[in-house]
Design an enzyme around this catalytic site. Structure first.
Site, PDB file in Angstrom:
ATOM      1  N   ASN A 347      47.610   4.183  17.766  1.00 25.50           N
ATOM      2  CA  ASN A 347      47.607   4.212  16.139  1.00 25.50           C
ATOM      3  C   ASN A 347      49.199   3.675  16.561  1.00 25.50           C
ATOM      4  O   ASN A 347      49.808   4.492  15.585  1.00 25.50           O
ATOM      5  CB  ASN A 347      47.416   4.925  15.287  1.00 25.50           C
ATOM      6  CG  ASN A 347      47.215   4.916  14.304  1.00 25.50           C
ATOM      7  OD1 ASN A 347      47.473   3.420  13.937  1.00 25.50           O
ATOM      8  ND2 ASN A 347      46.450   5.571  13.356  1.00 25.50           N
ATOM      9  N   HIS A 378      47.933  11.266   6.241  1.00 24.69           N
ATOM     10  CA  HIS A 378      46.410  10.895   6.608  1.00 24.69           C
ATOM     11  C   HIS A 378      45.790  12.069   6.122  1.00 24.69           C
ATOM     12  O   HIS A 378      44.341  11.467   5.589  1.00 24.69           O
ATOM     13  CB  HIS A 378      46.443  12.257   7.873  1.00 24.69           C
ATOM     14  CG  HIS A 378      46.381  11.544   9.670  1.00 24.69           C
ATOM     15  ND1 HIS A 378      47.592  11.052   9.721  1.00 24.69           N
ATOM     16  CD2 HIS A 378      45.638  10.579  10.489  1.00 24.69           C
ATOM     17  CE1 HIS A 378      47.629  10.538  11.324  1.00 24.69           C
ATOM     18  NE2 HIS A 378      46.415  10.296  11.233  1.00 24.69           N
TER      19      HIS A 378
END
Length: 507
Positions: A347, A378
Site C-alpha cells: 500500500n 483504517h
C-alpha cells in the site's frame, strides 16, 4: 435478499448483477466492484484515445472523468455514495473559505472525523460483524486526497519556501483549485473505487496533457533540439498487470478459501499443534489473503495507466516506467528482509500519505503517531488498533536489531546471504504475527491468538528495545529528505539522457 451461503445480506447498491453473484457464490458488493473496475478499464482506454489532450479541452476531460466516477459510486453504493459526495463538497467549502494558515487543520479534522463517524455508524450501529454495503474504501481514499491537497495548498500559499522540505516544495499547490478540478481530482472514475491517492499537481498535469512530457524533458533537452517526444504507450505495462490480475483471480478461487486465517484460533488446532506449526500455517493463510488485495490494487493501477496516467520516466535500462502511483511492489513484499521494507512496499501510496501528513510534520514520536493515524484511518474495529499498536515495537525492534548487527554480516557474500535468509524468515513471521488482529477484527479472538503463541514477538521486541543500544541518527528528517531528493534529481538526469538515447536509436 440473501448472499451466497444463506448469510443475511443487505446492499444499497445496484442489484442488477445479483444473478452473477449467486452463480459465482461471491457477494454482490464484490461483483459490482469488479464489473465497474473492468468497465473503468475499458473507459480508460477510450479516454486516452478519443479524449486525449490534443483532441479535447481540459474541462471536457475533467467533466467526463467526474461524471463517470459519480455513476460508478452510485452503482456500487447507492445512497451511501452521498457520504462520499457530502465530504468532498464540505471540504471544498472549507478550502475556499478557511484561512490558509488553518485550512490543512480544518480539512484534516473534518475528513478524518467524518470518516470515523461513518465507520462507527456502519460497524457498531448497523449490525457489527454482519455483512452490509461497505462504502468505507472510497471514503478512505477521498480522505487521503482531501488531506493531501489541503496540506499541499497550505505549503504552497501559507508557508515560506525556505521552511519547506524539498518534497513539500516540489508538490506544493500555489492556487486554490476550481470546483470542477476539485471534483475531478477526488471523484474521477479511475480512482474513486480503489484509489490510489496521487498528488494534485500530477493529476492536473495529466488532465492538461503535461504529465508525460514533464517526466521526459527539461530545458536542456530543448537546447539539444528535442522539443517533444512521442508519448510512450502504456499498453505493455497494462497487459503485464492484467496478466498478474488473472493469476491473482486463479489463486483467489483455488487457494484463498482453503486456508482461512480464523483457523489459527480453532481450539482443536491450538491444542493439537505446536507454536511453530501454527506459525507456519499462519504464514500460508496470510499468503492466501493477499491475492484479493493484489487483484484490486493492480487493477486500479492498470486503469490509471490505461488512461495515460502514472508514467514515471525511464529506468536504468532505457525502459519506460509506469509506476508513479503504483500501490504495491509484489517482488519487494515477498522478498522483504526488514519490517520497514515490507510496509514500504505494501500500500505504497498510503505509506506516502502517512509520511507527508504525519511523520514529516510530527515534532516527536513520529513513528508512534503515524501508526496510530494509520489505525484510525483504517477503521474502528479493535483488531486494527491491536495490529498497529503491535506494529510500533516490532518496527522499532527491527530497526535496533538491524543497526546493531547488520554490519557484522557484510564481510562476505556467504554471511550476507545467511543474514538475508534469517531476516527474511523473521520478517515474514513478524508481519504475519502483527496482522492477525487486522484479519480477525474483534478483540477477543485477537487476544486468544496472541495468548496461544505466548505473546512471543511482543516479549522479544520488548527485550530487544530494553537491552540493545539505540544508535542515534546523525541526519535529521529534513536533511534526509533533501539527500533523497538530490538522488532523485540525479536519477532524473540519467533518465533524460536515456530518453535522448532512445530517441536517437528510434530515428
Amino acid at each position: 435478499m440473501a448472499s451466497p451461503g444463506n448469510v443475511p445480506y443487505r446492499t444499497t447498491g445496484s442489484t442488477l448483477l445479483h444473478p452473477i453473484s449467486e452463480l459465482l457464490h461471491i457477494s454482490l458488493d464484490q461483483v459490482n466492484f469488479v464489473v465497474c473496475q473492468f468497465l473503468a478499464l475499458a473507459a480508460a482506454v477510450w479516454f486516452r484515445i478519443y479524449l486525449r489532450p490534443s483532441h479535447a479541452y481540459a474541462i471536457v476531460r475533467h467533466a467526463f472523468a467526474t461524471i463517470l466516477g459519480v455513476y460508478f459510486a452510485v452503482f456500487c453504493f447507492g445512497w451511501y455514495s452521498l457520504h462520499i459526495f457530502t465530504l468532498v463538497l464540505l471540504c471544498y467549502f472549507i478550502m475556499i473559505t478557511a484561512d490558509i494558515g488553518n485550512v490543512h487543520r480544518y480539512s484534516f479534522v473534518t475528513a478524518m472525523g467524518y470518516l470515523t463517524l461513518c465507520q462507527i455508524n456502519r460497524v457498531y450501529i448497523f449490525n457489527y460483524g454482519i455483512l452490509s454495503t461497505d462504502f468505507s474504501g472510497p471514503l478512505m481514499i477521498v480522505t487521503q486526497k482531501i488531506t493531501t491537497l489541503a496540506f499541499q495548498l497550505h505549503d504552497g500559499i501559507g508557508r515560506k519556501a525556505e521552511d519547506l522540505t524539498t518534497d513539500q516544495l516540489q508538490h506544493c499547490v500555489k492556487r486554490r483549485p476550481s470546483l470542477l478540478e476539485y471534483l475531478s481530482y477526488h471523484l474521477n472514475f479511475m480512482s474513486i473505487l480503489a484509489g490510489p491517492c496521487s498528488n494534485f499537481q500530477d493529476y492536473i498535469a495529466f488532465i492538461e496533457g503535461r504529465h508525460i512530457q514533464s517526466k521526459l524533458l527539461d530545458i536542456r533537452s530543448n537546447r539539444n533540439g528535442y522539443h517533444k517526444l512521442p508519448d510512450p504507450s502504456p499498453n505493455e505495462a497494462v497487459l503485464r498487470k492484467l496478466c498478474i490480475i488473472v493469476m491473482c483471480l486463479i489463486l483467489f478461487f483455488t487457494f484463498t478459501k482453503a486456508f482461512p486465517v480464523s483457523y489459527v484460533i480453532d481450539n482443536n488446532f491450538i491444542n493439537e499443534t505446536s507454536v511453530l506449526t501454527r506459525m507456519i500455517y499462519l504464514y500460508i493463510a496470510i499468503q492466501a489473503c493477499k491475492p484479493k488485495y493484489y487483484f484490486a490494487w493492480i487493477l486500479a493501477d492498470a486503469i490509471n495507466n490505461a488512461a495515460g496516467y502514472g508514467f514515471n520516466g525511464v529506468d536504468e535500462n532505457g525502459h519506460f516506467r509506469w509506476d508513479l502511483i503504483s500501490t504495491l511492489n509484489i517482488w519487494n513484499i515477498e522478498t522483504s528482509t526488514s519490517f520497514k521494507m515490507y510496509i514500504d512496499n505494501w500500500n505504497i501510496q498510503t505509506a506516502v500519505w502517512l509520511k507527508r501528513v504525519c511523520y514529516d510534520r510530527a515534532p516527536k514520536y513520529g513513528t508512534g503517531l503515524t501508526f496510530l493515524l494509520s489505525a484510525l484511518w483504517h477503521g474502528v474495529y479493535p483488531g486494527y488498533y491491536f495490529t498497529f499498536v503491535t506494529g510500533i515495537p516490532v518496527m522499532l525492534a527491527s530497526r535496533v536489531m538491524r543497526n546493531n548487527f547488520r554490519q557484522y554480516f557484510l564481510c562476505s557474500k556467504a554471511w550476507k546471504v545467511f543474514y538475508d535468509i534469517v531476516t527474511w524468515i523473521v520478517t515474514q513471521l513478524a508481519v504475519c504475527y502483527t496482522v492477525v488482529p487486522f484479519c480477525l477484527l474483534a478483540l477477543e479472538p485477537s487476544f486468544k491468538f496472541y495468548k496461544s503463541t505466548y505473546f512471543c514477538f511482543h516479549i522479544v521486541c520488548i527485550f530487544v528495545l530494553v537491552l540493545l543500544p539505540r544508535k542515534p541518527s546523525n541526519v535529521n528528517k529534513r536533511q534526509s529528505s533533501k539527500h533523497t531528493f538530490q538522488y532523485s534529481a540525479d536519477h532524473l538526469k540519467e533518465q533524460q539522457y536515456l530518453v535522448e538515447k532512445i530517441k536517437y536509436h528510434n530515428t
